[in-house]
Design an enzyme around this catalytic site. Structure first.
Site, PDB file in Angstrom:
ATOM      1  N   GLY A 215      11.450 -38.276   3.723  1.00 29.17           N
ATOM      2  CA  GLY A 215      12.056 -37.165   4.454  1.00 29.17           C
ATOM      3  C   GLY A 215      11.166 -35.943   4.390  1.00 29.17           C
ATOM      4  O   GLY A 215       9.941 -36.054   4.254  1.00 29.17           O
ATOM      5  N   SER A 216      11.770 -34.780   4.450  1.00 26.79           N
ATOM      6  CA  SER A 216      10.996 -33.546   4.511  1.00 26.79           C
ATOM      7  C   SER A 216      10.474 -33.157   3.119  1.00 26.79           C
ATOM      8  O   SER A 216      11.045 -33.541   2.097  1.00 26.79           O
ATOM      9  CB  SER A 216      11.867 -32.417   5.056  1.00 26.79           C
ATOM     10  OG  SER A 216      12.939 -32.171   4.173  1.00 26.79           O
ATOM     11  N   THR A 217       9.429 -32.361   3.116  1.00 21.30           N
ATOM     12  CA  THR A 217       8.867 -31.889   1.850  1.00 21.30           C
ATOM     13  C   THR A 217       9.890 -31.020   1.114  1.00 21.30           C
ATOM     14  O   THR A 217      10.030 -31.122  -0.111  1.00 21.30           O
ATOM     15  CB  THR A 217       7.559 -31.126   2.105  1.00 21.30           C
ATOM     16  OG1 THR A 217       6.603 -32.068   2.632  1.00 21.30           O
ATOM     17  CG2 THR A 217       6.993 -30.526   0.841  1.00 21.30           C
ATOM     18  N   THR A 219      13.201 -31.155   1.111  1.00 18.03           N
ATOM     19  CA  THR A 219      14.210 -31.982   0.443  1.00 18.03           C
ATOM     20  C   THR A 219      13.562 -32.822  -0.655  1.00 18.03           C
ATOM     21  O   THR A 219      14.162 -33.029  -1.721  1.00 18.03           O
ATOM     22  CB  THR A 219      14.949 -32.867   1.473  1.00 18.03           C
ATOM     23  OG1 THR A 219      15.502 -32.012   2.482  1.00 18.03           O
ATOM     24  CG2 THR A 219      16.072 -33.653   0.836  1.00 18.03           C
ATOM     25  N   GLY A 220      12.339 -33.284  -0.412  1.00 25.05           N
ATOM     26  CA  GLY A 220      11.622 -34.063  -1.425  1.00 25.05           C
ATOM     27  C   GLY A 220      11.482 -33.306  -2.739  1.00 25.05           C
ATOM     28  O   GLY A 220      11.617 -33.882  -3.823  1.00 25.05           O
ATOM     29  N   GLU A 237       7.910 -39.934   0.072  1.00 23.94           N
ATOM     30  CA  GLU A 237       7.058 -40.010   1.266  1.00 23.94           C
ATOM     31  C   GLU A 237       7.518 -38.871   2.160  1.00 23.94           C
ATOM     32  O   GLU A 237       8.609 -38.911   2.715  1.00 23.94           O
ATOM     33  CB  GLU A 237       7.232 -41.380   1.924  1.00 23.94           C
ATOM     34  CG  GLU A 237       6.048 -41.788   2.765  1.00 23.94           C
ATOM     35  CD  GLU A 237       6.177 -41.288   4.184  1.00 23.94           C
ATOM     36  OE1 GLU A 237       5.675 -40.164   4.449  1.00 23.94           O
ATOM     37  OE2 GLU A 237       6.767 -41.986   5.007  1.00 23.94           O
ATOM     38  N   CYS A 271       5.871 -39.292  10.538  1.00 29.44           N
ATOM     39  CA  CYS A 271       5.260 -38.464   9.494  1.00 29.44           C
ATOM     40  C   CYS A 271       3.747 -38.415   9.663  1.00 29.44           C
ATOM     41  O   CYS A 271       3.128 -37.391   9.421  1.00 29.44           O
ATOM     42  CB  CYS A 271       5.649 -38.975   8.111  1.00 29.44           C
ATOM     43  SG  CYS A 271       5.307 -40.721   7.856  1.00 29.44           S
TER      44      CYS A 271
END
Ligand code: TXE
Length: 466
Positions: A215-217, A219-220, A237, A271
């Site tokens: 997902g997004s950075t 949220t990561g 990822e 991505c």
């Protein structure tokens, strides 16, 4: 469509309530998905935990069942693809291709021989032990393929799983979970759905030993912080802002097709899509025009329409984000060589957009647009182009385009990212090669033996005569 159930402990179960799923081709709600409550999440985690001891013991059985799952998924493609198109927006043929990709991944991991690792003197063996329960959280751009990047290696290694798709695209994953339930032992693969807070509940839950997240950075980072609390393993990822560097001996007409689709496939919602092109001044106008010609000729339509090449953007926030970034670029001196506007119809349709005159420092160049809009940036000095390509917190993939392969390889060696392709982009996305980002594009890798190892801890077994 209302009859989607979660799969928990092998049974089809409802949620505590439901939430709406929107068809991006109309902007209208077309289905409801179960909203998993905290109690049901506990049940799913307990089921995964209970299934682990038996599942981890018999590797032959696991390999056989992954092959059986591949056959079943392949047979169900005709039923699943329309659901994927309805919730994600992609053309039907792309939905079918995505399901075929998932089948390929299952077969790869079913067939993968994991080498025995013994110390050179033969006195010790290094064993890769499965971790236990893996919590998997997936995004909306490739719900099935990216879920399978997690399911296949995790299960093959002997783990069990609780999987949560994105709230924008829960349905195909739920349907796949139900379809695989008669094949896999109860509790081995649990599929639940809910809004974003369910993801946070999963990462904080004590049962999983690993979080596998795509997902997004932003949220990561939250996932990594939550996992740190009890040292869960993580694979992240995340996003990318992937550059394509065109060298001055490239031929714009020859590379334009491949370059265009490297940026616009899946409507740019990949991505590792090309998100910015660095073109030498000498080729700049020709390259922009070659890309713009292609952008203008693409057929954008509902994913169910015959001949549609691109569908709508998946969801309203993303549609607004893309429109906002293009608007910002146009206000800051960029010119739309193609597109530049939403398409005037219901749903989240946006014209494939090629921007000339964009520069570093513009948001669409510096940030991940994740949509059908591509800035082309002129450069005079190749070293500077490389520096600008690297001048980002992301580091997922990149590409270098030139008929001189040695020269391209020298440029590739300067790029700080997880994968560089020459005269193509993302060519190394294969089941047998590691895929992962440098810098803030991720942590760990998926795919190949490396992806399987990411679902294990090491154990040294040392023998001696008593
Ligand atoms: O992603 P999120 P969103 C990028 C893209 C896009 C942006 C936002 O740039 O504009 O992300 O998209 C779950 N703990 N990518 O908001 O939030 C969520 O429910 C645990 C790049 O959809 O990252 C979903 O299942 N989980 C990307 C998943 O995380 C949480 C693909 C991804 O959602 C959570 C998609 C939390 N606190 C978007 N909050 C890529 N790398 O390909 C949400 N989730």
């Amino acid at each position: 469509m209302t009859d989607f159930a979660m799969t928990v402990g092998g049974a089809a179960v409802p949620g505590a309530g439901t939430f709406d799923v929107v068809d991006p081709a109309t902007g209208e709600v077309f289905a409801r998905a179960p909203d998993c409550g905290a109690d049901r999440l506990d049940q799913a985690m307990a089921a995964a935990r209970a299934a682990f001891p038996a599942w981890r013991r018999d590797e032959r059985h696991r390999r056989d069942l992954l092959n059986e799952a591949a056959r079943a998924l392949e047979a169900a493609a005709g039923r699943l693809a329309p659901i994927l198109t309805a919730e994600q927006g992609k053309p039907l043929k792309d939905a079918r291709r995505e399901i075929a990709t998932a089948v390929t991944w299952l077969r790869y991991y079913a067939g993968l021989d994991v080498p025995r690792e013994v110390s050179p003197d033969g006195s010790a063996e290094v064993i890769r032990r499965p971790l236990g329960v893996v919590a998997a959280i997936t995004p909306w751009n490739f719900p099935i393929a990216l879920a399978m990047w997690k399911i296949a290696p995790a299960l093959r290694a002997g783990n069990t799983m609780v999987l949560k798709p994105s709230p924008y695209t829960p349905l195909t994953t739920l349907a796949m979970g139900e379809m695989l339930a008669p094949i896999l032992p109860p509790g081995v693969l649990n599929v639940i759905s809910g809004r974003d807070p369910l993801g946070a509940l999963m990462t904080a839950h004590p049962a999983p030993r690993k979080i596998s997240f795509t997902g997004s950075t932003a949220t990561g980072k939250r996932v990594a912080a939550a996992a740190a609390e009890d040292l869960k393993r993580v694979t992240l990822e995340l996003g990318g802002n992937d550059p394509a560097i065109i060298l001055d001996d490239a031929n714009p007409g020859q590379i334009a097709d491949s370059l265009f689709w490297s940026a616009f496939a899946n409507n740019g919602q990949i991505c590792l899509a090309v998100k910015r092109v660095y073109a030498p001044e000498r080729l700049y106008d020709d390259l922009v025009e070659a890309l713009a010609v292609r952008a203008r000729s693409v057929r954008v339509d509902a994913g169910t329409a015959d001949g549609a090449q691109l569908g709508p953007i998946n969801n309203r926030p993303q549609y607004e984000r893309v429109a906002g970034l293009v608007g910002d670029a146009l206000r800051h001196g960029a010119v739309a060589a193609a597109g530049g506007r939403p398409i005037d119809r219901p749903g989240y349709f946006y014209q494939p957009t090629v921007l000339s005159g964009a520069t570093d420092g513009t948001r669409i160049v510096d940030e991940e647009q994740f949509g059908p809009a591509l800035p082309v940036i002129a450069y005079r000095d190749l070293d500077q182009a490389v520096e600008r390509a690297n001048g980002t917190d992301y580091g997922l993939t990149a590409s270098v385009w030139s008929p001189d392969l040695d020269r391209a390889a020298r440029v590739a060696a300067e790029l700080d990212c997880g994968q560089v392709s020459i005269n193509a982009h993302g060519r190394g996305v294969r089941p047998d090669l590691p895929f992962g980002g440098h810098k803030r594009s991720g942590l760990g890798v998926e795919n190949g033996l490396w992806g399987l190892y990411g679902h294990t801890d090491l154990q040294v077994l040392v023998g001696s005569q008593s």
